[in-house]
Write a protein that holds these residues in place. Structure first.
Motif, PDB file in Angstrom:
ATOM      1  N   LYS A 168       5.794  23.199  24.437  1.00  0.00           N
ATOM      2  CA  LYS A 168       4.476  23.034  23.854  1.00  0.00           C
ATOM      3  C   LYS A 168       4.568  22.214  22.577  1.00  0.00           C
ATOM      4  N   ALA A 169       5.594  22.510  21.798  1.00  0.00           N
ATOM      5  CA  ALA A 169       5.699  21.838  20.501  1.00  0.00           C
ATOM      6  C   ALA A 169       6.232  20.418  20.635  1.00  0.00           C
ATOM      7  N   THR A 170       7.154  20.212  21.567  1.00  0.00           N
ATOM      8  CA  THR A 170       7.707  18.854  21.706  1.00  0.00           C
ATOM      9  C   THR A 170       6.741  17.955  22.449  1.00  0.00           C
ATOM     10  N   GLY A 171       6.149  18.518  23.509  1.00  0.00           N
ATOM     11  CA  GLY A 171       5.270  17.695  24.320  1.00  0.00           C
ATOM     12  C   GLY A 171       3.945  17.471  23.632  1.00  0.00           C
ATOM     13  N   LEU A 172       3.987  16.937  22.420  1.00  0.00           N
ATOM     14  CA  LEU A 172       2.744  16.665  21.709  1.00  0.00           C
ATOM     15  C   LEU A 172       1.934  15.662  22.509  1.00  0.00           C
ATOM     16  N   SER A 173       0.661  15.943  22.666  1.00  0.00           N
ATOM     17  CA  SER A 173      -0.174  14.990  23.378  1.00  0.00           C
ATOM     18  C   SER A 173      -0.367  13.756  22.508  1.00  0.00           C
ATOM     19  N   GLY A 174      -0.761  12.659  23.160  1.00  0.00           N
ATOM     20  CA  GLY A 174      -1.000  11.432  22.414  1.00  0.00           C
ATOM     21  C   GLY A 174      -2.026  11.660  21.321  1.00  0.00           C
ATOM     22  N   GLU A 175      -3.006  12.492  21.657  1.00  0.00           N
ATOM     23  CA  GLU A 175      -4.071  12.776  20.709  1.00  0.00           C
ATOM     24  C   GLU A 175      -3.509  13.440  19.451  1.00  0.00           C
ATOM     25  N   GLU A 176      -2.623  14.442  19.676  1.00  0.00           N
ATOM     26  CA  GLU A 176      -2.055  15.133  18.526  1.00  0.00           C
ATOM     27  C   GLU A 176      -1.216  14.190  17.675  1.00  0.00           C
ATOM     28  N   LYS A 177      -0.446  13.340  18.370  1.00  0.00           N
ATOM     29  CA  LYS A 177       0.408  12.407  17.633  1.00  0.00           C
ATOM     30  C   LYS A 177      -0.428  11.490  16.770  1.00  0.00           C
ATOM     31  N   SER A 178      -1.502  10.977  17.342  1.00  0.00           N
ATOM     32  CA  SER A 178      -2.288  10.028  16.557  1.00  0.00           C
ATOM     33  C   SER A 178      -2.952  10.767  15.392  1.00  0.00           C
ATOM     34  N   GLU A 179      -3.318  12.037  15.628  1.00  0.00           N
ATOM     35  CA  GLU A 179      -3.906  12.801  14.535  1.00  0.00           C
ATOM     36  C   GLU A 179      -2.952  12.946  13.364  1.00  0.00           C
ATOM     37  N   ILE A 180      -1.696  13.284  13.692  1.00  0.00           N
ATOM     38  CA  ILE A 180      -0.715  13.450  12.619  1.00  0.00           C
ATOM     39  C   ILE A 180      -0.497  12.119  11.909  1.00  0.00           C
TER      40      ILE A 180
ATOM     41  N   GLY B  87       0.814  -1.225   0.000  1.00  0.00           N
ATOM     42  CA  GLY B  87       0.000   0.000   0.000  1.00  0.00           C
ATOM     43  C   GLY B  87       0.836   1.259   0.000  1.00  0.00           C
ATOM     44  N   CYS B  88       2.156   1.123  -0.198  1.00  0.00           N
ATOM     45  CA  CYS B  88       3.061   2.266  -0.245  1.00  0.00           C
ATOM     46  C   CYS B  88       3.078   3.075   1.052  1.00  0.00           C
ATOM     47  N   MET B  89       2.814   2.404   2.163  1.00  0.00           N
ATOM     48  CA  MET B  89       2.897   3.073   3.457  1.00  0.00           C
ATOM     49  C   MET B  89       4.333   3.033   3.960  1.00  0.00           C
ATOM     50  N   SER B  90       5.045   1.966   3.597  1.00  0.00           N
ATOM     51  CA  SER B  90       6.443   1.880   4.030  1.00  0.00           C
ATOM     52  C   SER B  90       7.233   1.149   2.955  1.00  0.00           C
TER      53      SER B  90
ATOM     54  N   ILE C 262      -2.706   9.790  11.520  1.00  0.00           N
ATOM     55  CA  ILE C 262      -3.867   9.559  10.649  1.00  0.00           C
ATOM     56  C   ILE C 262      -3.723  10.374   9.366  1.00  0.00           C
ATOM     57  N   LEU C 263      -3.361  11.653   9.531  1.00  0.00           N
ATOM     58  CA  LEU C 263      -3.227  12.503   8.346  1.00  0.00           C
ATOM     59  C   LEU C 263      -2.213  11.909   7.382  1.00  0.00           C
ATOM     60  N   LYS C 264      -1.092  11.427   7.939  1.00  0.00           N
ATOM     61  CA  LYS C 264      -0.090  10.869   7.041  1.00  0.00           C
ATOM     62  C   LYS C 264      -0.590   9.613   6.369  1.00  0.00           C
ATOM     63  N   ALA C 265      -1.341   8.812   7.106  1.00  0.00           N
ATOM     64  CA  ALA C 265      -1.848   7.570   6.528  1.00  0.00           C
ATOM     65  C   ALA C 265      -2.847   7.840   5.415  1.00  0.00           C
ATOM     66  N   ILE C 266      -3.616   8.927   5.528  1.00  0.00           N
ATOM     67  CA  ILE C 266      -4.621   9.165   4.486  1.00  0.00           C
ATOM     68  C   ILE C 266      -4.092  10.063   3.364  1.00  0.00           C
ATOM     69  N   GLY C 267      -2.750  10.217   3.297  1.00  0.00           N
ATOM     70  CA  GLY C 267      -2.207  10.859   2.104  1.00  0.00           C
ATOM     71  C   GLY C 267      -1.572  12.213   2.310  1.00  0.00           C
TER      72      GLY C 267
ATOM     73  N   PRO D 228       3.643   6.776   8.739  1.00  0.00           N
ATOM     74  CA  PRO D 228       2.230   6.514   8.442  1.00  0.00           C
ATOM     75  C   PRO D 228       1.842   5.088   8.817  1.00  0.00           C
ATOM     76  N   GLU D 229       2.807   4.192   8.730  1.00  0.00           N
ATOM     77  CA  GLU D 229       2.518   2.791   8.994  1.00  0.00           C
ATOM     78  C   GLU D 229       2.062   2.579  10.441  1.00  0.00           C
ATOM     79  N   SER D 230       2.536   3.476  11.337  1.00  0.00           N
ATOM     80  CA  SER D 230       2.217   3.277  12.756  1.00  0.00           C
ATOM     81  C   SER D 230       0.707   3.240  12.973  1.00  0.00           C
ATOM     82  N   VAL D 231      -0.024   3.942  12.105  1.00  0.00           N
ATOM     83  CA  VAL D 231      -1.479   3.976  12.241  1.00  0.00           C
ATOM     84  C   VAL D 231      -2.087   2.583  12.094  1.00  0.00           C
TER      85      VAL D 231
END
Ligand SMILES: Nc1ncnc2c1ncn2[C@@H]1O[C@H](COP(=O)(O)OP(=O)(O)O)[C@@H](O)[C@H]1O
Ligand SMILES: [Mg+2]
Lengths: 231, 385, 336
Positions: B267-279, A57-60, B281-286, B379-382
Motif C-alpha cells: 500500500k505504501a510503496t504502490g503510491l498511485s500517480g495521483e498521490e505522487k503528484s500530490e506530494i 527559485g531554490c527548487m534544486s 505539489i506539496l514539496k514545490a509549494i514549500g 520538488p523540481e519534478s512538478v
C-alpha cells in the motif's frame, strides 16, 4: 531603485552526469535579476529555461557554479534550508496549475502555510483576503475540480501569493490558457509589478515577451545565455 | 505545535479523500488485530478464572508415585504429615476419572463427606445420603438429566449403579465443575473399588503460606514415595499451559501478520500517480521532506489507532459476548466436554499494550521506508510534468 | 523458552528495530565513506536525503526503546508466577540473571539514542552539516548496544524454564533465589537519605551556576553529577523510597511502584528521573560542539533550556519521592 536581487555565476545543471544519457541542461549561465523588475527568460523548448528557473527559485541545486539569492549563496545549501528560503521568498506559478483537484479551493490556497508556524485564524483571514482579491471568494468551499480553467488559474495564483513573496516565478504561465485568460494573467502580473514585486517569467509566448510591462529579456539557447536586452 | 496540528489535519483530510483504499487497509488491519486480541483476551480470561478457582484449592496436595506412575495414597500418611508443625487440616480425598461409553466423554467423580462451602450451585443440595449425586452442567447436558432424575453409571464390577441427582452445578463460569460428578465418600470408595485404607490423594492446609515449600520438603523427606504439589505449582502449570496455547496460536497467527505487513508495504510503496503528484505539489509549494514524513507518520498513526480500536472492540464483543465462538475449541482444547461457561471480561492495560506492540510496530516498520521514498520526491519534478 | 504473548511482542519488536538500525548503520557507513559536501553530484544529494531516512529510523527506534523498557518490566512482572519463589519482577529476573543485563542495555540504548537525536538536531540546524561524520561514527556505537540488548533479551527469555508439575517434581525445591538487589536493599536508610539529598542539592547548585555563568567547568560538573545522581536515585528507590511507598518495612521492589495499587506513582517518578538525568548530561556532553562556529549559539541557547529542564524534572522527582517519606504512614523506627 534597481539592484540585483538574484545573480548566478557559471550556473550549470547536468542531468545524469557521467552516464550515457548525460544532458547538460544549463551551461555556465550567468545572469542577474534586478529588484522590482519583470525579467523574461525567452527561448525555444529545451533551451534550459525551466532548469534555470528552478535553480534561482531554490527548487534544486546547480551541478556547478554560484547562485546568490538576496546575498546568500544557495548553491550548496542543504535541501531543508532551500525549502525555508522558498517558503519565505518565492511564489511559483507553474505551467500546469498543480492544484490538488479533490480538495477545496480554500485548502489548496492554505497548503503552503501548513508546515509553518502561522495560526489557524490568521491563515483563514489571509486566504479569504487573497480569494477576495481574485474574485473567487464565493467558491472557497468548492473542490478545485469543479472550477473552470480561468478560476483554477486564479486559485493557483492566489496560492503563489499567499505568503506575500518578494519574487514571483512563472514558468510558461500562458501555455494552457486562451487569449482572454492570457490577457487577464498579464494584467495580474502587471499589478504585482506595481506592488513592487520582482517577477521572473520563462516563456516562448510572444504575447508575454512582447508586452510592454517586461523590463529585461534574457534569450537562451542550448542551455546558454545568448543575449540580454533591456527596455 | 500548531504546525503539527495542521499537518495532522491535512493527513486526516487525505485519509478521508482516499476512503476506499484506506477503508480496505483498515478492515484487514482491524481483522488482524481482532484475531490477535481475541486470543489474548480469551487466554487471559481463562487464566484468571482458573486462578480464581484454584485460589480455593488446598495449599498442598500429596500424591504418591510408584514406578513413576500415580498411585493411591495410604490413609496412614495422614498421621505422618500431621507430625509437621504449621500443618492445619489434613483430608484424604477419594476421586477418579470415569469414561462414559454412552456419550464418549470423561467425567471426574469426587467423593465428599461434609459440605463443600465454596461451591455455588443453582439447584438442589449436596449428597446427604448414599445413592445421591450432584452433577456438573456438562454432565447434565450430555446425559440429558436434571435434578430429580436418575444417573446410571457402570461401577468397577461392571454393574450399573443408579444415583439420584440431588443437585446440579451452575454453568456460570466454572471450568472445574463442568465434567464433575459428586458422590458421597463411601459411594465413591465402593464405586471404584478402592482398596481398604487407600485414598486418591491427601489435601493439606498450611497456616503460613511462606511455610508451604518447607513443609512440602519435609513431607518428601519423611515419605520418599510421596509427591507433594503446591497450589502455586498448579497455578504455574495452568499459566504455562495457557501461555503456551496462546503462544502457539500467536505463532500460527504470525503468518497472517506477515501477509498483512506485505499488504501495508504494498500500500505504501504502490503510491498511485495521483498521490505522487500530490506530494510533488506539496514539496514545490514549500513542504520539506520532514514535513511529508510527518504527514505520512500521522496517516499511519491514524490508520493504526482506528484499526486498533476497532479490532479491540470487535475482539471484546467476540470473546465476551459470543463466547469466542471461533477460537474456543483451540484454546480450551484438552477437555472433551466443553464447558459452556460464560467468560468474565478480564482485560488489562498490559494486554492492550502487548497487542499494540505486536501489530502497530510491524505496521510502522513496514511503512517507514516507502514513506521516505515518497517524501524525497524532487520538488523540481512538478515544473516539468 | 516460554511462549508468552508479552515475550513474543518484545522479541518481535526488538528484532524489527535491530534490523531497522542495521539498515540505518549500513547507510551510515556509506555516508561516512562517500560524503563529500563540496560535491553537487546527484550522489551527494541522494546521501543527504538518506540522512533524513536514518534520523526517522532512529527516532522510531528511540520511541521503541522507551516503550519496550516498560513492556519488559511488565512482562517480567507478569511471568513471575511461573517461577517458584518469585513474588514479583525481581524474582523473574533472578530466575535467569541475564534479565538484569537487559535492563541495563535498555537504559543504555535510551541514553545513547537520545544523545544521537540531539546530535542530529544540531547537525540539522547548521547549513554545512558540521556533525555528519561524528553522528554516523556515534551511530556505529549505538547499534551494537541495541544488538546486545536483543541478544541478552533473547538469551534471557530462552533461558527461562517454567517448572511444570508433570515433569519437574525435583525442581519443586529449587532455591527461592536470593535478591540481587539485596545489597542495595540493605543500605541503611538515614545515610542513604542524606546522600540522596546532598546530591540533589549539588545538582541544583551546579545547575544554577550554569545558568548564571558561562564557565565550562560547571557544565561538566552538572553532567557528572547527573550521571552519579542516576545511580544514587536508583539506590535510594530500592533502599528506602520504595519502603515508604509500599508502607512495608521490607518490600524493596523497584518495579511494583509502577502498579495500580500504588497509584502508578512509578511512572512520574521514573519519567522525571530519566528526563532530569538526560537533560543534565547534555550540557557537558555537548560542550565540545561550542568549538564549531556554526553551532556555538545554537548550543548555548539549547543548553539553558536543558539545564532548566533538568532542574525542573529532578525537583519534581525529589518532591514525588519525598512525599511518602514525609507524609506517608510508614514510620521506620527500629529500621534505621
Ligand atoms: N530530469 C531530467 N533528466 C534528464 N534530462 C532532463 C531532465 N530535465 C530536463 N532535462 C533536459 O534538459 C533540457 C533542458 O530542459 P528545460 O530546462 O526543461 O528546458 P525548457 O524549460 O527551456 O524547455 C531538455 O533537453 C530536457 O530534456
Ligand atoms: Mg520548461
Amino acid at each position: 531603485m534597481e539592484e540585483s536581487l538574484i545573480w548566478t555565476e557559471g550556473a550549470t545543471k547536468i542531468y545524469n552526469p557521467r552516464l550515457p544519457d548525460e544532458m547538460v541542461a544549463l551551461d555556465k549561465a550567468s545572469i542577474t535579476i534586478r529588484q522590482g523588475q519583470v525579467t523574461v527568460l525567452k527561448g525555444p523548448s529545451g533551451s534550459g529555461k525551466t532548469s534555470l528557473l528552478s535553480i534561482i527559485g531554490c527548487m534544486s541545486r546547480p551541478t556547478a557554479g554560484r547562485v546568490v539569492v538576496k546575498g546568500k549563496d544557495v548553491a550548496k545549501l542543504p535541501e531543508r534550508f532551500l525549502t525555508g528560503i522558498r517558503r519565505n521568498t518565492f511564489g511559483f506559478i507553474f505551467q500546469q496549475f498543480n492544484l490538488i483537484r479533490e480538495v477545496s479551493v480554500q485548502e489548496n490556497v492554505a497548503l503552503p502555510f501548513y508546515p509553518m508556524k502561522t495560526g489557524f485564524t490568521e491563515i483563514r483571514e489571509r486566504v479569504d483576503r487573497m480569494l477576495d482579491q481574485f474574485g473567487i471568494l464565493a467558491k472557497k468551499n468548492l473542490k478545485v475540480k469543479k472550477l473552470s480553467g480561468g478560476e483554477q488559474q486564479r486559485v493557483a495564483i492566489a496560492r503563489a501569493l499567499i505568503n506575500d513573496p518578494e519574487i514571483i516565478i512563472a514558468d510558461e504561465p500562458t501555455a494552457h490558457l486562451d487569449q482572454a485568460l492570457a490577457e487577464d494573467l498579464v494584467k495580474i502580473l502587471d499589478g504585482f509589478r506595481r506592488e513592487g514585486r520582482t517577477i521572473v517569467i520563462a516563456t516562448h509566448d510572444p504575447f508575454i515577451f512582447e508586452s510592454n510591462f517586461v523590463d529585461r529579456t534574457i534569450s537562451m539557447r542550448n542551455g546558454q545565455i545568448e543575449r540580454v536586452s533591456e527596455r | 505545535m500548531i504546525r503539527h496540528l495542521k499537518i495532522l489535519e491535512h493527513a486526516l483530510s487525505t485519509i478521508v479523500r482516499r476512503k476506499y483504499k484506506n477503508f480496505a487497509v483498515i478492515v484487514v488491519y482491524s481483522f488482524t488485530i481482532m484475531v490477535l486480541a481475541s486470543i489474548l483476551f480469551l487466554s487471559h480470561s481463562l487464566k484468571t478464572e482458573a486462578a480464581n478457582i484454584l485460589s480455593q484449592a488446598p495449599d498442598l496436595i500429596v500424591q504418591r508415585t510408584m514406578a513413576g506412575r500415580h498411585e493411591l495414597v495410604p490413609e496412614n500418611y495422614v498421621e505422618v504429615i500431621k507430625g509437621n508443625r504449621g500443618v492445619g487440616k489434613i483430608t484424604p480425598r477419594y476421586w477418579g476419572y470415569y469414561y462414559d461409553a454412552l456419550t464418549g466423554s470423561n467425567y471426574t467423580i469426587l467423593g465428599v463427606t461434609g459440605a463443600l462451602p465454596e461451591m455455588e450451585m443453582v439447584e438442589g443440595a449436596l449428597p446427604s445420603r448414599s445413592g445421591e449425586c450432584v452433577v456438573g452442567e456438562g454432565v447434565a447436558r450430555a446425559r440429558r438429566i436434571g435434578v430429580g432424575d436418575e444417573l446410571i453409571l457402570v461401577n468397577s464390577q461392571g454393574l450399573g449403579q443408579v444415583f439420584e441427582v440431588a443437585g446440579k452445578f451452575t454453568a456460570a463460569s466454572d471450568i472445574l465443575t463442568n465434567d464433575l460428578i459428586i458422590l458421597g465418600e463411601r459411594d465413591v470408595i465402593d464405586f471404584f473399588g478402592f482398596p481398604q485404607g487407600r485414598a486418591t490423594d491427601i489435601t493439606v492446609e498450611i497456616r503460613n503460606p511462606s511455610e508451604v515449600q518447607n513443609i512440602a520438603g519435609r513431607i518428601k523427606r519423611d515419605l520418599p514415595d510421596a509427591r507433594p504439589i503446591t497450589k502455586q505449582e498448579i497455578i504455574r502449570t495452568y499459566d504455562a499451559v495457557f501461555n503456551w496455547r496462546s503462544g502457539m496460536m500467536l505463532t500460527i497467527f504470525s503468518a497472517a501478520l506477515v501477509s498483512f505487513c506485505i499488504l501495508a508495504w504494498d500500500k505504501a510503496t504502490g503510491l498511485s500517480g495521483e498521490e505522487k503528484s500530490e506530494i510533488g505539489i506539496l514539496k514545490a509549494i514549500g513542504w520539506d521532506t520532514s514535513d511529508i514524513l510527518e504527514l505520512k507518520f500521522w496517516e499511519g498513526l491514524v490508520i493504526s489507532l482506528t484499526s486498533f480500536l476497532l479490532g479491540l472492540i470487535a475482539a471484546f464483543v467476540h470473546v465476551f459476548y459470543f463466547g469466542a465462538t471461533i477460537l474456543a475449541p483451540v484454546i480450551k482444547g484438552w477437555s472433551v466436554l466443553f464447558p459452556s461457561f460464560k467468560l468474565i471480561p478480564f482485560v488489562n492495560l498490559y494486554q492492550v499494550f502487548v497487542i499494540g506492540f505486536l501489530t502497530v510496530i510491524p505496521y510502522i516498520a513496514s511503512t517507514v521506508i516507502p514513506s521516505w521514498k515518497a517524501a524525497i520526491a524532487d520538488p523540481e519534478s512538478v515544473m516539468r510534468s | 523458552m516460554i511462549l508468552h504473548p508479552g515475550i513474543m511482542a518484545l522479541l518481535l519488536g526488538s528484532v524489527i528495530v535491530a534490523l531497522m538500525l542495521l539498515y540505518a548503520s549500513a547507510m551510515g557507513v556509506k555516508i561516512l565513506l562517500q560524503w563529500d559536501f563540496q560535491s553537487s553530484s546527484a550522489g551527494q544529494l541522494a546521501l543527504e536525503r538518506r540522512t533524513c531516512l536514518i534520523s526517522t529510523l532512529i527516532s522510531y527506534a528511540f520511541g521503541f526503546v522507551v516503550l519496550s523498557g516498560f513492556l519488559y518490566v511488565y512482562t517480567v512482572d507478569d511471568i513471575h508466577q511461573l517461577f517458584v519463589g518469585a513474588m514479583c519482577a525481581v524474582g523473574s529476573l533472578n530466575a535467569n540473571p541475564i534479565g538484569w543485563y537487559v535492563l541495563w542495555t535498555k537504559i543504555g540504548s535510551f541514553f545513547l539514542a537520545a544523545v544521537w537525536l540531539a546530535l542530529n538536531y544540531f547537525d540539522q540546524r547548521a547549513e554545512d552539516f558540521p556533525l555528519v561524520k561524528l553522528k554516523y561514527i556515534f551511530l556505529l556505537l549505538v547499534v551494537p548496544v541495541v544488538f546486545l540488548d536483543l541478544y541478552y533479551e533473547s538469551m534471557y527469555f530462552l533461558g527461562l524454564h517454567p517448572e511444570i508439575i508433570t515433569s519437574c517434581c525435583g525442581s519443586l525445591f529449587a532455591d527461592s533465589g536470593s535478591a540481587v538487589a539485596g545489597s542495595l536493599a540493605g543500605l541503611p536508610v538515614k545515610p542513604m537519605m542524606g546522600v540522596f539529598y546532598l546530591f540533589l542539592l549539588l545538582h541544583s547548585g551546579a545547575g544554577i551556576l550554569c545558568l548564571l555563568t558561562q564557565a565550562t567547568v560547571f557544565r561538566y560538573a552538572l553532567s557528572l553529577l547527573s550521571l552519579l545522581f542516576f545511580f544514587v536515585a536508583m539506590a535510594a528507590i530500592i533502599s528506602y523510597i520504595s519502603l515508604y511507598i509500599y508502607e512495608l518495612p521490607t518490600h524493596h521492589c523497584p518495579f511494583d511502584i509502577l502498579q495500580k495499587e500504588y497509584h502508578f506513582i512509578g511512572y512520574p517518578l521514573y519519567t522525571t528521573l530519566f528526563l532530569g538525568v538526560l537533560y543534565g548530561l547534555f550540557p557537558g556532553l555537548f560542550q565540545p560542539l561550542k568549538r564549531l562556529a556554526s553551532l556555538r549559539e545554537e548550543v548555548k541557547r539549547a543548553e539553558r533550556i536543558w539545564v532548566a529542564l533538568s532542574m525542573l524534572a529532578l525537583t519534581v522527582f525529589a518532591l514525588l519521592s519525598s512525599w511518602p517519606v514525609w507524609f506517608g504512614n510508614l514510620t521506620m523506627q527500629g529500621y534505621y
